[in-house]
Scaffold this active site. Sequence first.
Site, mmCIF file in Angstrom:
data_model
loop_
_atom_site.group_PDB
_atom_site.id
_atom_site.type_symbol
_atom_site.label_atom_id
_atom_site.label_comp_id
_atom_site.label_asym_id
_atom_site.label_seq_id
_atom_site.Cartn_x
_atom_site.Cartn_y
_atom_site.Cartn_z
ATOM 1 N N HIS A 94 -16.190 59.065 17.972
ATOM 2 C CA HIS A 94 -14.632 59.184 18.455
ATOM 3 C C HIS A 94 -14.575 60.386 19.375
ATOM 4 O O HIS A 94 -15.687 61.223 19.661
ATOM 5 C CB HIS A 94 -13.915 59.521 17.271
ATOM 6 N N ASN A 116 -19.490 59.225 15.004
ATOM 7 C CA ASN A 116 -19.229 57.733 15.030
ATOM 8 C C ASN A 116 -18.474 57.393 16.459
ATOM 9 O O ASN A 116 -18.229 56.350 16.641
ATOM 10 C CB ASN A 116 -17.886 57.491 13.957
ATOM 11 N N ASP A 157 -6.309 68.020 20.641
ATOM 12 C CA ASP A 157 -5.817 67.515 19.319
ATOM 13 C C ASP A 157 -5.471 68.609 18.227
ATOM 14 O O ASP A 157 -5.894 69.881 18.663
ATOM 15 C CB ASP A 157 -6.777 66.635 18.521
ATOM 16 N N GLU A 193 -10.361 57.200 17.063
ATOM 17 C CA GLU A 193 -11.287 56.733 16.167
ATOM 18 C C GLU A 193 -11.893 55.367 16.548
ATOM 19 O O GLU A 193 -10.912 54.655 17.061
ATOM 20 C CB GLU A 193 -10.841 56.640 14.632
HETATM 21 C C1 GLP Z 1 -13.507 66.557 15.661
HETATM 22 C C2 GLP Z 1 -12.659 66.729 16.798
HETATM 23 C C3 GLP Z 1 -13.220 66.323 18.042
HETATM 24 C C4 GLP Z 1 -14.776 66.869 18.202
HETATM 25 C C5 GLP Z 1 -15.461 66.281 17.080
HETATM 26 C C6 GLP Z 1 -16.922 66.654 17.158
HETATM 27 O O1 GLP Z 1 -13.182 65.614 14.562
HETATM 28 N N1 GLP Z 1 -11.428 66.024 16.666
HETATM 29 O O2 GLP Z 1 -12.635 66.619 19.395
HETATM 30 O O3 GLP Z 1 -15.275 66.576 19.314
HETATM 31 O O4 GLP Z 1 -14.981 65.932 16.033
HETATM 32 O O5 GLP Z 1 -16.881 67.885 16.331
HETATM 33 P P1 GLP Z 1 -18.153 69.046 16.268
HETATM 34 O O6 GLP Z 1 -18.340 69.426 17.660
HETATM 35 O O7 GLP Z 1 -17.846 69.848 14.992
HETATM 36 O O8 GLP Z 1 -19.488 68.214 15.728
#
Ligand code: GLP
Length: 241
Positions: free
Chosen positions: A138, A136, A67, A143
Amino acid sequence: MKVIHCKSYEEMSDAAAKIMEEQIAKKPDSVLGLATGSTPVGLYAALRRDYAAGKVDFSKVTTVNLDEYCGLAGDHPQSYRFFMQDNLFDHVNVRPDHTFVPVGTAKDLDAEAKRYEKLVASLGYADLQLLGVGPNGHIGFNEPAEELFLETHVAPLTETTIRANARFFNSEDEVPKRALSMGMGTIFAARRIMLLANGAAKREAIKALLTKDTVDTKCPVTLLHLHQDVTVICDDEAWPL
Ligand code: GLP
């Protein structure tokens, strides 16, 4: 589903690096699906360490990222392209023209989503797809919703995610409200999936994945039950059982 419960973040990161390095050793021209966020920082540090020690060779590897934030250019410090350069690509011998991240500044974002989907498909999808998980549930930026997208698309971020990701920006207002994200179909076309989760904030999402015998689009990570080769690696704080 294979589940690995690690004592610490370091142990989780090393276990993930080992799996990724085994994949590259087995198939030097692997397509790796990569993720950003705080979760894989330790994994990328372990890969840099092992590359410096001559234990892994990225020269034939291709990477496709999950992404990218809409509106952020690759040189913006919070863009996922910047994150990947900084954490991995600039430090190993992956060919720059073999690293792909959706272009968040594309004029026509829907066209960019279609182009990216075609690109990932033309590479044969990922041999190994790395995933983190949002508090959450995702994955990528898929989402919680009644319906989930199959292909790469423009995804509006939920309030929870904007709040969770605000820690990387000066304020919540600066967090982009949309992102380009692989869809569930793009992710699930990977031959193998490795999901990492650390910290107490991820416990609920991991609990939903490990304890429920149903899948729920309102907690997208639970759909991983439908993939036949998933490895979940958790540190002790994220461990829900
Ligand atoms: C982000 C990304 C995800 C990631 C997630 C967790 O928004 N889009 O690909 O896995 O949230 O993030 P973090 O590793 O900082 O907790």
